[in-house]
Write a protein that holds these residues in place. Structure first.
Motif, short mmCIF file in Angstrom:
data_model
loop_
_atom_site.label_atom_id
_atom_site.label_comp_id
_atom_site.label_asym_id
_atom_site.label_seq_id
_atom_site.Cartn_x
_atom_site.Cartn_y
_atom_site.Cartn_z
N THR A 279 0.84 -1.20 0.00
CA THR A 279 0.00 0.00 0.00
C THR A 279 0.88 1.25 0.00
OG1 THR A 279 -1.65 -1.20 1.30
CG2 THR A 279 -1.88 1.19 1.21
N GLU A 280 0.42 2.28 -0.69
CA GLU A 280 1.16 3.54 -0.72
C GLU A 280 1.20 4.19 0.65
OE1 GLU A 280 -0.61 6.18 -3.52
OE2 GLU A 280 -0.31 4.85 -5.24
N GLY A 281 2.34 4.77 0.98
CA GLY A 281 2.49 5.53 2.21
C GLY A 281 3.74 6.37 2.15
N GLU A 282 3.97 7.16 3.19
CA GLU A 282 5.13 8.05 3.22
C GLU A 282 6.34 7.31 3.78
OE1 GLU A 282 6.46 12.51 4.76
OE2 GLU A 282 4.46 11.73 5.21
N LEU A 283 7.42 7.29 3.01
CA LEU A 283 8.64 6.65 3.47
C LEU A 283 9.19 7.40 4.68
CD1 LEU A 283 10.80 4.45 2.94
CD2 LEU A 283 12.06 6.17 1.64
N THR A 284 9.38 6.67 5.75
CA THR A 284 9.87 7.23 7.01
C THR A 284 11.09 6.42 7.42
OG1 THR A 284 7.62 7.88 7.60
CG2 THR A 284 9.24 7.77 9.39
N ILE A 285 12.20 7.09 7.69
CA ILE A 285 13.47 6.37 7.86
C ILE A 285 14.15 6.73 9.17
CG2 ILE A 285 13.84 6.07 5.38
CD1 ILE A 285 15.95 8.63 7.19
N THR A 286 14.91 5.78 9.67
CA THR A 286 15.79 5.99 10.81
C THR A 286 17.19 5.59 10.37
OG1 THR A 286 14.05 5.58 12.44
CG2 THR A 286 16.34 5.23 13.15
N THR A 287 18.12 6.55 10.43
CA THR A 287 19.48 6.26 9.95
C THR A 287 20.28 5.53 11.02
OG1 THR A 287 20.23 8.45 10.68
CG2 THR A 287 19.53 8.24 8.39
N LEU A 288 21.08 4.57 10.60
CA LEU A 288 21.95 3.80 11.50
C LEU A 288 23.40 4.08 11.13
CD1 LEU A 288 20.03 0.40 11.36
CD2 LEU A 288 19.84 2.17 13.12
N GLY A 289 24.22 4.30 12.14
CA GLY A 289 25.65 4.50 11.89
C GLY A 289 26.04 5.90 11.47
N VAL A 290 25.09 6.84 11.48
CA VAL A 290 25.42 8.23 11.15
C VAL A 290 25.93 8.91 12.42
CG1 VAL A 290 24.48 10.47 10.47
CG2 VAL A 290 23.79 8.42 9.23
N GLU A 291 27.02 9.66 12.31
CA GLU A 291 27.66 10.27 13.47
C GLU A 291 27.24 11.72 13.68
OE1 GLU A 291 32.07 9.91 15.35
OE2 GLU A 291 32.01 10.63 13.28
N ALA A 292 27.26 12.53 12.63
CA ALA A 292 27.04 13.97 12.80
C ALA A 292 25.56 14.33 12.97
CB ALA A 292 27.62 14.74 11.62
N MET A 293 24.70 13.84 12.08
CA MET A 293 23.29 14.24 12.11
C MET A 293 22.37 13.04 11.89
SD MET A 293 23.30 17.97 10.22
CE MET A 293 21.57 18.27 10.59
#
Length: 429
Positions: A279-293
Motif C-alpha cells: 500500500t502507498e504511504g510516506e517513506l519514514t526512515i531511521t538512519t543507522l551508523g550516522v555520526e554527525a546528524m
C-alpha cells in the motif's frame, strides 16, 4: 558482494536492527539537542525503545522540523565536521547536513554495495554525469562508492553531450551514472554525429532523478523509449541527502533494496500508522551508523510502496518501488488524486514535446488547478488536443496546456542552485 545481513532471514535482520536502534537511542539521548528535547517532552527514556515496534512511541520528525531546528540535530563538535552538503530545496528551504570522516566512510560503503547490487564490479569504469560541486551529496557519494568498490570513475559532470561522447570513446567506461532522459539526448547527439553508440561498450546505466518503471516494475514510457533506442541495462536508484543511504535495483529490477545495516524503513499513513503491505504511504526512515546528524523516524515526504517478499537475487531486504510522488506535491484535482511523476510520464509519450514544466496553483475558488507549459516546434491545436485527450484517458483529468519558448521553459526549470532541473512548480503557497 552481498553483505551477509542482507541475505539473512527476516528475524535475524530484525534482531540486528533492534540492537543498532538501541545504540542509536542512547547516542541521541546523549548527543542530540533536538532529540533530547523530544524525548523529554514525550517522557521517553532510552530503556523504553527496545524493539522496532517501540518506534511508534516516538513522534516522527518532519522536514519542516529539520528545516526549523537544523543546527539542533548536530551531535558532534564543529571541529569534527569535514564536509557540508545541502538539500536541493525542491520542497522548501534547503537543509544543511554535516558529515564527519566516519559519515563519509559510511557514505562510501553505502554506494559501493549499491553499485554491487546493480552488478558493477571493480573491473568496471563508471562515467559520472552529475555534478560533484554545489554542495551536492550524490556526486560525492558516487565517487566515494566507486573508489570503495575499486572501480574506475570519470568525473565528467552534467550536460555537454559532445564532452560525454568524447569521454566514452576515449576511456571506454562500461556504466553511466545519469539522469535517464539525458540518455535520449546522448543517443540523439550520437545519431546526428555518426557515432555508433550501440558499439560504444556501455553495458548499463545507474539512473537517478527520474522514474524508469511503473508500479508493477515494467518499464514506463521513458524507460521503453530508452530501451528501444539503446538496449543497455537500466538500474533505478533512489536516495536523499538527509538519509545518506541509497535504494538501488539489483539484477531482478524489482525495486531498490534496503541496506538494513544502514537504515530502518517504515511506510506510514497520514496518522503515522504503518500501511498494509503493498500500500502507498510516506517513506519514514531511521538512519543507522550516522555520526554527525542521525535522524529518527524522519518523514521523507516521498510516497512509495514497500515490497517485503524475498528477492530472487538472494537478498531478503525490503524493496522500495518506484516513487509514486511527493506528498507536498500531491494534487487534488476534481476528485482525483494526482502526483506529478504520473504527468511527467505521460508527456514522455509525445516526441513533439521538447521540454515542459508542470504548474500547480489555486484557482479563484481555492481548489487545485494544473497547468502545463510546453516547448515544441509543433504548436498546433491538434497536438494540444491529443495531449489533453491522453491525460483524460490515462489520469481522468484535462489540464490547461500553454505553448512557450524553449528558453522560457529552461528558465523555469533551472533551480537557483542549478543542481536539479525543476519539472514541477507549486504555486499554492
Amino acid at each position: 558482494m552481498i553483505p551477509e545481513i542482507e541475505k539473512a532471514d527476516q528475524q535475524t535482520i530484525k534482531a540486528f536492527q533492534e540492537e543498532k536502534l538501541r545504540q542509536l537511542i542512547s547516542y541521541l539521548q546523549e548527543k542530540s539537542p533536538y532529540y533530547r528535547r523530544l524525548f523529554k517532552s514525550h517522557k521517553i527514556v532510552a530503556e523504553d525503545i527496545q524493539t522496532l515496534e517501540d518506534l511508534v512511541k516516538i513522534a516522527p520528525t518532519t522536514k519542516e522540523e529539520l528545516q526549523k531546528y537544523n543546527a539542533d540535530f548536530l551531535c558532534v563538535s564543529k571541529t569534527d565536521i569535514v564536509d557540508y552538503v545541502t538539500t536541493s530545496g525542491t520542497l522548501g528551504d534547503p537543509v544543511t547536513v554535516a558529515l564527519t570522516d566516519a559519515d563519509l566512510e559510511r557514505l562510501a560503503y553505502n554506494e559501493s554495495i549499491s553499485f554491487a547490487c546493480a552488478g558493477i564490479t571493480k573491473e568496471d569504469v563508471l562515467q559520472l554525469t552529475t555534478t560533484m560541486d554545489r554542495r551536492f551529496i550524490a556526486g560525492l557519494a558516487y565517487f566515494l562508492g566507486a573508489r570503495k568498490l575499486g572501480a574506475g570513475i570519470i568525473r565528467v559532470g552534467a550536460g555537454i553531450p559532445e564532452l560525454q561522447w568524447d569521454t566514452i570513446l576515449k576511456f571506454k567506461p562500461s556504466y553511466l551514472i545519469v539522469v535517464p532522459s539525458f540518455l535520449l539526448k546522448l543517443v540523439s547527439y550520437a545519431e546526428e554525429h555518426g557515432i555508433d553508440y550501440k558499439k560504444s561498450g556501455i553495458k548499463g546505466a545507474v539512473c537517478i532523478g527520474e522514474s524508469l518503471r511503473n508500479q508493477d516494475f515494467s518499464l514506463n514510457i521513458l524507460g521503453n523509449k530508452i530501451k528501444e533506442k539503446w538496449d543497455i541495462d537500466l538500474f533505478s536508484t533512489y536516495a536523499s541527502t538527509e538519509m545518506s543511504t541509497a535504494f538501488t535495483e539489483c539484477s531482478e529490477m524489482q525495486g531498490g533494496h534496503q541496506h538494513p545495516e544502514l537504515i530502518i524503513v517504515e511506510v506510514l499513513d497520514d496518522n503515522n500508522q504503518a500501511v498494509p503491505d503493498g500500500t502507498e504511504g510516506e517513506l519514514t526512515i531511521t538512519t543507522l551508523g550516522v555520526e554527525a546528524m542521525p535522524l529518527l523516524r524522519f518523514k521523507t515526504g516521498d510516497i512509495v510502496v514497500a515490497h517485503n517478499e524475498p528477492c530472487a537475487c538472494g537478498r531478503n531486504t525490503v524493496r522500495i518501488g518506484p516513487l509514486v510522488g511527493r506528498k507536498k506535491q500531491m494534487v487534488k484535482y476534481k476528485g482525483t488524486t494526482l502526483y506529478p511523476p504520473a504527468m511527467d510520464n505521460l508527456l514522455n509519450d509525445f516526441t513533439e514535446v521538447e521540454s515542459h514544466v508542470i504548474e500547480i496553483y489555486h484557482n479563484d475558488i481555492g481548489t487545485d488547478e494544473i497547468g502545463i507549459k510546453i516547448a515544441s516546434n509543433n504548436q498546433s491545436d491538434e497536438l494540444q488536443n491529443e495531449i489533453r485527450d491522453h491525460f483524460r484517458s490515462k489520469l481522468r483529468v484535462a489540464p490547461k496546456i500553454e505553448y512557450c519558448s524553449t528558453s522560457e521553459i529552461q528558465k523555469l526549470r533551472s533551480s537557483m542552485l542549478g543542481r536539479k532541473p525543476v519539472t514541477v512548480i507549486d504555486r499554492r503557497g
